[in-house]
Design a protein around this motif. Sequence first.
Motif, PDB file in Angstrom:
ATOM      1  N   LYS A  57       0.816  -1.206   0.000  1.00  0.00           N
ATOM      2  CA  LYS A  57       0.000   0.000   0.000  1.00  0.00           C
ATOM      3  C   LYS A  57       0.857   1.267   0.000  1.00  0.00           C
ATOM      4  O   LYS A  57       0.372   2.349  -0.337  1.00  0.00           O
ATOM      5  N   THR A  58       2.122   1.124   0.378  1.00  0.00           N
ATOM      6  CA  THR A  58       3.038   2.269   0.386  1.00  0.00           C
ATOM      7  C   THR A  58       3.692   2.495  -0.974  1.00  0.00           C
ATOM      8  O   THR A  58       4.436   3.457  -1.150  1.00  0.00           O
ATOM      9  N   SER A  59       3.455   1.607  -1.935  1.00  0.00           N
ATOM     10  CA  SER A  59       4.078   1.733  -3.251  1.00  0.00           C
ATOM     11  C   SER A  59       3.628   3.014  -3.948  1.00  0.00           C
ATOM     12  O   SER A  59       2.457   3.401  -3.882  1.00  0.00           O
ATOM     13  N   SER A  60       4.562   3.647  -4.622  1.00  0.00           N
ATOM     14  CA  SER A  60       4.223   4.856  -5.381  1.00  0.00           C
ATOM     15  C   SER A  60       3.290   4.538  -6.547  1.00  0.00           C
ATOM     16  O   SER A  60       2.653   5.433  -7.095  1.00  0.00           O
ATOM     17  N   ILE A  65      -2.034   1.377 -10.215  1.00  0.00           N
ATOM     18  CA  ILE A  65      -2.213  -0.032 -10.559  1.00  0.00           C
ATOM     19  C   ILE A  65      -3.578  -0.541 -10.104  1.00  0.00           C
ATOM     20  O   ILE A  65      -4.265  -1.274 -10.823  1.00  0.00           O
ATOM     21  N   THR A  66      -3.998  -0.159  -8.901  1.00  0.00           N
ATOM     22  CA  THR A  66      -5.251  -0.710  -8.360  1.00  0.00           C
ATOM     23  C   THR A  66      -6.494  -0.094  -8.986  1.00  0.00           C
ATOM     24  O   THR A  66      -7.592  -0.644  -8.841  1.00  0.00           O
ATOM     25  N   ASP A 129      -0.832  -4.877   5.063  1.00  0.00           N
ATOM     26  CA  ASP A 129      -0.150  -3.726   4.477  1.00  0.00           C
ATOM     27  C   ASP A 129       0.031  -3.865   2.969  1.00  0.00           C
ATOM     28  O   ASP A 129       0.701  -3.056   2.341  1.00  0.00           O
ATOM     29  N   HIS A 130      -0.565  -4.905   2.385  1.00  0.00           N
ATOM     30  CA  HIS A 130      -0.564  -5.114   0.941  1.00  0.00           C
ATOM     31  C   HIS A 130      -1.999  -5.289   0.449  1.00  0.00           C
ATOM     32  O   HIS A 130      -2.931  -5.427   1.232  1.00  0.00           O
ATOM     33  N   VAL A 131      -2.164  -5.293  -0.857  1.00  0.00           N
ATOM     34  CA  VAL A 131      -3.394  -5.767  -1.478  1.00  0.00           C
ATOM     35  C   VAL A 131      -3.032  -6.892  -2.429  1.00  0.00           C
ATOM     36  O   VAL A 131      -1.906  -6.966  -2.933  1.00  0.00           O
ATOM     37  N   ILE A 132      -3.971  -7.797  -2.617  1.00  0.00           N
ATOM     38  CA  ILE A 132      -3.824  -8.870  -3.597  1.00  0.00           C
ATOM     39  C   ILE A 132      -4.619  -8.462  -4.824  1.00  0.00           C
ATOM     40  O   ILE A 132      -5.845  -8.328  -4.763  1.00  0.00           O
ATOM     41  N   LEU A 133      -3.923  -8.231  -5.912  1.00  0.00           N
ATOM     42  CA  LEU A 133      -4.561  -7.802  -7.149  1.00  0.00           C
ATOM     43  C   LEU A 133      -4.677  -9.014  -8.070  1.00  0.00           C
ATOM     44  O   LEU A 133      -3.664  -9.591  -8.474  1.00  0.00           O
ATOM     45  N   ILE A 134      -5.896  -9.404  -8.359  1.00  0.00           N
ATOM     46  CA  ILE A 134      -6.154 -10.578  -9.197  1.00  0.00           C
ATOM     47  C   ILE A 134      -6.497 -10.112 -10.608  1.00  0.00           C
ATOM     48  O   ILE A 134      -7.343  -9.223 -10.797  1.00  0.00           O
TER      49      ILE A 134
END
Length: 314
Positions: A57-60, A65-66, A129-134
Amino acid sequence: MTSSFDPRALRDAFGAFITGVTIVTAYGPDGQPLGFTANSFSSVSLDPPLLLICLAKTSSNFEAITTASGFAVNILAETQQALSNTFARRVPDRFADVAWQDGPNGSPIFPEAAAWFDCERHQCVDAGDHVILIGRVAAFENNGHNGLGYARGSYFTPALATEAIAAAASATTGKDATRIAAIVERDGAILLVERGNSVWGLPGCAAAGGDPVGALSRQITEDTGLNVEIGFLFSVYEERPRGCQHIVYRAHALPGTPKSGAFHTLADLPFDQLDTPQTADMLRRFRAESALGQFAIYFGNETAGRVHRLSKEA
């Protein structure tokens, strides 16, 4: 409830899992291509064709992307370490000097990748602290190249392993045709074994049979009482005066107190008490590369050779 785990230690433990290396790409809201190196990737389903990536979630790139309608996953070939490094770093234009094109579903793909998947956004699942993008695969191509591997902070490739085996097989034969050893590390210290008269060396044994790495692991356990995990190659060199080939691995020691030998911190290695100049050279290189977070594999002889640089960034 918040865990009390040390995040760095947990990340290192996760890093024991051998993965491939991918570059995830999409188009941002401004219409410009974006991409980043990732190794949290997995296939999910054949029917329907689904895959997933994990994104911090901290990725620039998180929002772009999401919210994008689609994205691509490019599985890198073993020759594409430089491409991986480019997309792992903050550079003004990661696509500037890269051969790429739009995939059939519209996301950027790299034609020379081992394989690529052009996907529609299917689902986004919250995961700490992440998301799973399918993604649902709309198009793909498998180029048949060997993939680029990554584990415990380093790249590895089938070609490097093959080169090491070939080097050992073609070495000059002598009394001890091939010896294998390990630089065994734990918590910033190196396990050394006594050779007598306060002389220290790396744990190892003669290579024999069809499973030399297994033999090395068993010998270290027998000699020191410690269980170890053998990692990746560190040095392959011929000791010409003895007609002996040496193969040295990086390894990790599991918890326990050695019944023989001792751990020496990287800052206090006994260089004036080591058994050979080659051992001293390897430990100096290991210490320097540990500080940089970058490891390499040396191929050559006891005095000269070449180094294949491996990067920790992925």
